[in-house]
Design an enzyme around this catalytic site. Structure first.
Site, mmCIF file in Angstrom:
data_model
loop_
_atom_site.group_PDB
_atom_site.id
_atom_site.type_symbol
_atom_site.label_atom_id
_atom_site.label_comp_id
_atom_site.label_asym_id
_atom_site.label_seq_id
_atom_site.Cartn_x
_atom_site.Cartn_y
_atom_site.Cartn_z
ATOM 1 N N PRO A 69 0.823 -1.203 0.000
ATOM 2 C CA PRO A 69 0.000 0.000 0.000
ATOM 3 C C PRO A 69 0.865 1.264 0.000
ATOM 4 C CG PRO A 69 -0.478 -1.381 1.926
ATOM 5 C CD PRO A 69 0.652 -2.005 1.203
ATOM 6 N N GLU A 84 2.937 -7.373 8.596
ATOM 7 C CA GLU A 84 2.968 -5.899 8.476
ATOM 8 C C GLU A 84 3.969 -5.476 7.408
ATOM 9 O OE1 GLU A 84 0.067 -6.172 10.732
ATOM 10 O OE2 GLU A 84 0.698 -4.187 10.073
ATOM 11 N N ARG A 143 -0.727 -9.522 -20.385
ATOM 12 C CA ARG A 143 -1.586 -9.336 -21.541
ATOM 13 C C ARG A 143 -0.975 -8.342 -22.525
ATOM 14 N NH1 ARG A 143 -4.912 -5.065 -21.409
ATOM 15 N NH2 ARG A 143 -6.551 -6.087 -22.594
ATOM 16 N N ASP A 165 -8.097 -0.548 -24.893
ATOM 17 C CA ASP A 165 -8.475 -0.651 -23.469
ATOM 18 C C ASP A 165 -8.702 0.734 -22.890
ATOM 19 O OD1 ASP A 165 -8.051 -3.365 -23.389
ATOM 20 O OD2 ASP A 165 -6.011 -3.213 -22.612
HETATM 21 N N1 LIG Z 1 -3.136 -2.552 -0.955
HETATM 22 C C1 LIG Z 1 -2.223 -3.521 -0.617
HETATM 23 N N2 LIG Z 1 -2.276 -4.088 0.621
HETATM 24 C C2 LIG Z 1 -1.362 -5.030 0.961
HETATM 25 C C3 LIG Z 1 -0.372 -5.459 0.094
HETATM 26 C C4 LIG Z 1 -0.318 -4.891 -1.191
HETATM 27 C C5 LIG Z 1 -1.244 -3.915 -1.548
HETATM 28 N N3 LIG Z 1 -1.215 -3.315 -2.808
HETATM 29 O O1 LIG Z 1 -2.048 -2.443 -3.154
HETATM 30 O O2 LIG Z 1 -0.321 -3.691 -3.640
#
Ligand SMILES: Nc1ncccc1[N+](=O)[O-]
Length: 243
Positions: A88, A115, A157, A172
């Protein structure tokens, strides 16, 4: 193209045996290898995590395990791979980034759990290979595996030969062929379904008119649900973006 995925849940990557990616693997267009991180864990419990320094909730994946895994995986082929780490805290996945990765000879995806991964793993990896952290969006998954599936599909792809008709990637949403706009609504037979007709213009066969109609529908749809894309296009091309 070769793609390695390192994870403590190899079974999570089973979908890569199916459909488009599965067919491309069997056709020899993609060489996808999934590795169980626990192969490089030591000790009777094969532990891959430990408590974070400085306190805080949950556990972190340890540097020695990941270091050993990446040494072996990234050292097991020609040249140096690009390491992609779903998190994230990464930069957003975009069609443009996926397209850039599709021309790479070798990607390695490191799937974090808990984590996350001890920061020194990426610091160390950056000394030997390009490393990019990538996020699917502003929400938190339980680990990187689902994101790895998304990245592998989005990239695969675009690898030449994987899509039956390469032109379809051009049209796309977000692709250059649609000028970075969302794709227009699409229709197929039957011509009338539950009192809903296919738009007349699409049945006419005049390609210039059809292209204009699709462009207008793309603009409408993008303005309605993704005005941020329009702003970006305006900034890049000025009003000519909407010719
Ligand atoms: N949003 C995410 N949450 C955990 C791991 C990876 C994530 N992501 O978006 O790549």
């Amino acid at each position: 193209m070769r793609i390695d995925v390192v994870t403590i849940f190899p079974a999570y990557l089973a979908p890569l045996d199916e459909a488009l990616v599965g067919r491309a693997r069997r056709a020899g267009l993609l060489d996808v290898r999934v590795h169980d991180l626990r192969r490089w864990a030591t000790g009777v419990h094969k532990a891959v995590d430990d408590a974070p320094y400085g306190g805080g909730p949950g556990m972190l994946m340890t540097a020695p395990v990941w270091g050993a895994a990446l040494d072996e995986v990234a050292g097991s082929g020609e040249g140096v791979p690009r390491l992609l780490v779903p998190t994230p805290a990464g930069a957003p996945l975009t069609q443009r980034r996926a397209a850039s990765w599709a021309s790479e000879p070798w990607l390695v995806l490191a799937c974090g759990r808990y984590e996350g991964i001890d920061a020194r793993v990426l610091d160390d990896a950056r000394r030997r290979m390009p490393v990019e952290e990538v996020s699917l969006g502003d929400y938190v998954l339980a680990g990187g595996e689902v994101a790895a599936l998304v990245v592998v599909e989005a990239v695969s792809r675009l690898v030449p030969g994987v899509l039956g008709n390469p032109a379809s990637a051009e049209l796309d949403s977000f692709a250059e062929g649609t000028g970075g706009l969302l794709e227009a609504p699409a229709y197929t037979r039957p011509e009338r379904w539950r009192d809903l007709d296919v738009p007349e213009v699409l049945r006419g066969g005049n390609h210039a008119v059809v292209d204009r109609w699709r462009r207008d529908r793309s603009l409408e749809r993008t303005a309605a649900v993704r005005p941020d894309l329009l702003d970006a296009l305006l900034a890049r091309h000025g009003a000519a973006a909407f010719d």
